[in-house]
Design a protein around this motif. Structure first.
Motif, PDB file in Angstrom:
ATOM      1  N   HIS A 179      22.787  98.446 -53.324  1.00 31.48           N
ATOM      2  CA  HIS A 179      23.502  97.962 -53.332  1.00 31.48           C
ATOM      3  C   HIS A 179      23.168  96.585 -54.290  1.00 31.48           C
ATOM      4  O   HIS A 179      22.124  96.657 -53.709  1.00 31.48           O
ATOM      5  CB  HIS A 179      24.178  97.172 -52.002  1.00 31.48           C
ATOM      6  N   ALA A 180      23.841  96.190 -54.994  1.00 32.17           N
ATOM      7  CA  ALA A 180      23.536  94.286 -55.199  1.00 32.17           C
ATOM      8  C   ALA A 180      24.285  93.702 -54.769  1.00 32.17           C
ATOM      9  O   ALA A 180      25.590  93.712 -54.714  1.00 32.17           O
ATOM     10  CB  ALA A 180      23.600  94.680 -57.276  1.00 32.17           C
ATOM     11  N   ARG A 181      23.642  92.831 -53.412  1.00 38.01           N
ATOM     12  CA  ARG A 181      24.264  91.725 -52.709  1.00 38.01           C
ATOM     13  C   ARG A 181      23.987  90.710 -52.655  1.00 38.01           C
ATOM     14  O   ARG A 181      22.693  89.820 -52.591  1.00 38.01           O
ATOM     15  CB  ARG A 181      23.368  92.734 -50.815  1.00 38.01           C
ATOM     16  N   TYR A 182      25.101  89.856 -52.090  1.00 41.19           N
ATOM     17  CA  TYR A 182      24.978  88.213 -51.797  1.00 41.19           C
ATOM     18  C   TYR A 182      25.484  88.432 -50.598  1.00 41.19           C
ATOM     19  O   TYR A 182      26.425  88.392 -49.716  1.00 41.19           O
ATOM     20  CB  TYR A 182      25.599  87.644 -52.968  1.00 41.19           C
ATOM     21  N   SER A 183      24.932  87.516 -49.785  1.00 41.33           N
ATOM     22  CA  SER A 183      25.345  87.530 -48.192  1.00 41.33           C
ATOM     23  C   SER A 183      25.872  85.792 -48.182  1.00 41.33           C
ATOM     24  O   SER A 183      24.777  85.116 -48.445  1.00 41.33           O
ATOM     25  CB  SER A 183      23.673  87.884 -47.529  1.00 41.33           C
ATOM     26  N   ILE A 184      26.762  85.938 -46.817  1.00 36.42           N
ATOM     27  CA  ILE A 184      26.656  83.998 -46.264  1.00 36.42           C
ATOM     28  C   ILE A 184      26.092  84.131 -45.023  1.00 36.42           C
ATOM     29  O   ILE A 184      27.367  85.206 -44.167  1.00 36.42           O
ATOM     30  CB  ILE A 184      28.242  83.907 -46.720  1.00 36.42           C
ATOM     31  N   ASP A 185      25.787  83.846 -44.805  1.00 35.54           N
ATOM     32  CA  ASP A 185      25.511  83.738 -43.262  1.00 35.54           C
ATOM     33  C   ASP A 185      27.005  83.044 -42.774  1.00 35.54           C
ATOM     34  O   ASP A 185      27.564  82.635 -42.737  1.00 35.54           O
ATOM     35  CB  ASP A 185      24.953  82.848 -42.699  1.00 35.54           C
ATOM     36  N   ARG A 186      26.552  84.049 -41.133  1.00 38.15           N
ATOM     37  CA  ARG A 186      28.299  83.644 -40.297  1.00 38.15           C
ATOM     38  C   ARG A 186      27.938  81.487 -40.201  1.00 38.15           C
ATOM     39  O   ARG A 186      26.658  81.467 -39.734  1.00 38.15           O
ATOM     40  CB  ARG A 186      28.275  84.416 -38.675  1.00 38.15           C
ATOM     41  N   GLY A 187      29.279  81.478 -39.538  1.00 36.39           N
ATOM     42  CA  GLY A 187      28.341  79.538 -39.474  1.00 36.39           C
ATOM     43  C   GLY A 187      29.118  78.706 -40.406  1.00 36.39           C
ATOM     44  O   GLY A 187      29.376  78.296 -40.411  1.00 36.39           O
ATOM     45  N   SER A 188      28.752  79.374 -41.651  1.00 33.95           N
ATOM     46  CA  SER A 188      28.689  78.821 -43.057  1.00 33.95           C
ATOM     47  C   SER A 188      30.252  78.170 -43.448  1.00 33.95           C
ATOM     48  O   SER A 188      31.031  79.562 -43.314  1.00 33.95           O
ATOM     49  CB  SER A 188      28.460  79.552 -44.569  1.00 33.95           C
ATOM     50  N   ALA A 189      30.176  77.524 -43.854  1.00 33.61           N
ATOM     51  CA  ALA A 189      31.698  76.011 -44.019  1.00 33.61           C
ATOM     52  C   ALA A 189      32.524  76.662 -44.525  1.00 33.61           C
ATOM     53  O   ALA A 189      33.796  76.730 -44.532  1.00 33.61           O
ATOM     54  CB  ALA A 189      31.526  74.507 -43.835  1.00 33.61           C
ATOM     55  N   ILE A 190      32.313  77.812 -46.054  1.00 32.89           N
ATOM     56  CA  ILE A 190      33.117  78.199 -46.842  1.00 32.89           C
ATOM     57  C   ILE A 190      33.565  79.231 -45.801  1.00 32.89           C
ATOM     58  O   ILE A 190      35.198  79.902 -46.638  1.00 32.89           O
ATOM     59  CB  ILE A 190      32.326  79.040 -48.419  1.00 32.89           C
ATOM     60  N   LEU A 191      33.133  80.374 -44.692  1.00 31.78           N
ATOM     61  CA  LEU A 191      33.947  80.773 -44.315  1.00 31.78           C
ATOM     62  C   LEU A 191      35.449  80.584 -43.634  1.00 31.78           C
ATOM     63  O   LEU A 191      36.320  81.705 -43.698  1.00 31.78           O
ATOM     64  CB  LEU A 191      33.290  81.743 -43.633  1.00 31.78           C
ATOM     65  N   THR A 192      35.510  79.074 -43.391  1.00 29.25           N
ATOM     66  CA  THR A 192      36.719  78.702 -42.425  1.00 29.25           C
ATOM     67  C   THR A 192      37.653  78.492 -44.146  1.00 29.25           C
ATOM     68  O   THR A 192      38.622  77.970 -43.461  1.00 29.25           O
ATOM     69  CB  THR A 192      36.491  77.631 -41.696  1.00 29.25           C
ATOM     70  N   ASP A 193      37.254  78.218 -45.295  1.00 33.98           N
ATOM     71  CA  ASP A 193      37.747  77.628 -47.189  1.00 33.98           C
ATOM     72  C   ASP A 193      38.373  78.984 -46.945  1.00 33.98           C
ATOM     73  O   ASP A 193      38.176  79.169 -48.207  1.00 33.98           O
ATOM     74  CB  ASP A 193      36.965  76.661 -47.105  1.00 33.98           C
ATOM     75  N   PRO A 194      39.234  78.968 -46.500  1.00 35.65           N
ATOM     76  CA  PRO A 194      39.999  80.334 -47.880  1.00 35.65           C
ATOM     77  C   PRO A 194      39.991  80.345 -49.546  1.00 35.65           C
ATOM     78  O   PRO A 194      39.528  81.375 -50.503  1.00 35.65           O
ATOM     79  CB  PRO A 194      41.806  80.351 -47.365  1.00 35.65           C
ATOM     80  N   GLU A 195      40.088  79.069 -50.031  1.00 38.97           N
ATOM     81  CA  GLU A 195      40.159  79.024 -51.544  1.00 38.97           C
ATOM     82  C   GLU A 195      38.700  79.118 -52.217  1.00 38.97           C
ATOM     83  O   GLU A 195      38.203  79.601 -53.040  1.00 38.97           O
ATOM     84  CB  GLU A 195      40.789  77.573 -52.392  1.00 38.97           C
ATOM     85  N   LYS A 196      38.163  77.690 -51.271  1.00 40.00           N
ATOM     86  CA  LYS A 196      36.258  78.185 -51.947  1.00 40.00           C
ATOM     87  C   LYS A 196      35.948  79.471 -51.103  1.00 40.00           C
ATOM     88  O   LYS A 196      35.453  79.876 -52.106  1.00 40.00           O
ATOM     89  CB  LYS A 196      35.756  76.965 -51.158  1.00 40.00           C
ATOM     90  N   LEU A 197      35.944  80.224 -50.594  1.00 39.62           N
ATOM     91  CA  LEU A 197      35.627  81.803 -50.099  1.00 39.62           C
ATOM     92  C   LEU A 197      36.105  82.033 -51.081  1.00 39.62           C
ATOM     93  O   LEU A 197      35.095  83.072 -51.505  1.00 39.62           O
ATOM     94  CB  LEU A 197      35.769  82.034 -49.222  1.00 39.62           C
ATOM     95  N   LYS A 198      37.502  82.196 -51.229  1.00 40.07           N
ATOM     96  CA  LYS A 198      37.683  83.063 -52.960  1.00 40.07           C
ATOM     97  C   LYS A 198      37.301  82.928 -54.059  1.00 40.07           C
ATOM     98  O   LYS A 198      36.935  84.502 -54.637  1.00 40.07           O
ATOM     99  CB  LYS A 198      39.665  82.969 -53.050  1.00 40.07           C
ATOM    100  N   LYS A 199      36.961  82.226 -54.337  1.00 44.15           N
ATOM    101  CA  LYS A 199      35.679  82.341 -55.656  1.00 44.15           C
ATOM    102  C   LYS A 199      34.841  81.753 -55.976  1.00 44.15           C
ATOM    103  O   LYS A 199      34.292  82.613 -56.412  1.00 44.15           O
ATOM    104  CB  LYS A 199      37.053  79.874 -56.135  1.00 44.15           C
ATOM    105  N   LYS A 200      34.508  81.621 -54.001  1.00 41.03           N
ATOM    106  CA  LYS A 200      33.185  81.710 -54.275  1.00 41.03           C
ATOM    107  C   LYS A 200      32.884  83.670 -54.636  1.00 41.03           C
ATOM    108  O   LYS A 200      31.681  84.393 -55.464  1.00 41.03           O
ATOM    109  CB  LYS A 200      32.256  82.249 -53.946  1.00 41.03           C
ATOM    110  N   ILE A 201      33.766  84.780 -53.812  1.00 44.46           N
ATOM    111  CA  ILE A 201      33.505  86.140 -54.555  1.00 44.46           C
ATOM    112  C   ILE A 201      33.894  86.315 -55.833  1.00 44.46           C
ATOM    113  O   ILE A 201      33.112  87.558 -55.912  1.00 44.46           O
ATOM    114  CB  ILE A 201      34.584  86.675 -53.110  1.00 44.46           C
ATOM    115  N   ILE A 202      35.048  85.339 -56.110  1.00 46.08           N
ATOM    116  CA  ILE A 202      35.546  86.491 -57.800  1.00 46.08           C
ATOM    117  C   ILE A 202      34.027  86.316 -58.667  1.00 46.08           C
ATOM    118  O   ILE A 202      33.803  86.995 -59.276  1.00 46.08           O
ATOM    119  CB  ILE A 202      36.448  85.908 -57.786  1.00 46.08           C
TER     120      ILE A 202
END
Length: 236
Positions: free
Chosen positions: A196-219
């Protein structure tokens, strides 16, 4: 299917206090996220547009995360067909992966053998790939093992982490050759290696509750990791 609305504590707590009634909710959330990402992916990622949701065993102790893949259309003639991107949720984080799987280091017709040979023959080329990656990711080597018995089959597979290094710490050709040695060590029956080449976002991070920002980060993370799969396919 409901529209993706972000992640909440229950999605991570599921792995601490499992409730099989929550399985379809979690799977639906991952699938809706992947389909939303698929709609907004740039053209250069278009071949990774098939959404496949992983199974979650009702025997929760056999699982450590739930995942959905953005993969190529099934093609039995494509040896690299199962090398793809996944989005994974566990008790501690949301993870975006570029995945290299299947085969052994000495099998030049399978993904792991192809990747191993390219690392060995062209360490400077892989360094060039690593230098283009903009996210603070890691290179993780796993041992792929059967859950029971001696052989890996569909539904009878677990990934056990064997080695991890930050991508930015891979900075010399000797580092790349060291990775080759790690892959060889992970390649011991009944285990076979997985990457795996891996990037992690820790639980509790604000971006996880913001669908648009999260989607952009994943892309953007998938775009950043794509050169690794291009290196495998010799198009970097």
């Amino acid at each position: 299917m409901t529209e993706f609305s972000g992640f909440k504590d229950e999605d991570f707590d599921f792995w601490i206090k499992p409730d099989i009634r929550y399985i379809p909710i979690l799977k639906n959330k991952l699938e809706s996220l992947a389909k939303s990402i698929k709609q907004d992916m740039p053209v250069r990622l278009s071949k990774y547009s098939h959404v496949y949701i992983g199974k979650i065993s009702r025997i929760i102790r056999d699982e450590r995360s739930a995942w959905v893949a953005l993969k190529k259309k099934k093609d039995k003639k494509d040896a690299l067909n199962q090398c793809n991107f996944t989005i994974e949720v566990s008790k501690s984080s949301l993870v975006i992966n570029a995945v290299i799987r299947n085969g052994r280091t000495d099998n030049s017709r399978k993904p792991l053998g192809i990747f191993y040979k390219k690392l060995s023959n062209n360490p400077s080329g892989f360094l060039n790939v690593i230098q283009r990656i903009k996210v603070d990711g890691s290179f993780v080597v796993f041992k792929r093992l059967p859950k029971t018995g001696r052989f890996i089959k569909r539904g009878n597979e677990k990934w056990v982490k064997f080695f991890e290094i930050k991508l930015h710490d891979i900075s010399t050709e000797d580092d790349v050759r060291y990775l080759c040695g790690i892959l060889k060590k992970a390649d011991s029956r009944p285990a076979s290696p997985g990457i795996h080449a891996r990037y992690s976002i820790d639980r509790g991070s604000a971006i996880l509750t913001d669908p648009e920002k999260l989607k952009k980060k994943i892309i953007s993370t998938i775009v950043s990791f794509k050169p690794i799969l291009d290196f495998l396919e010799d198009r970097c």
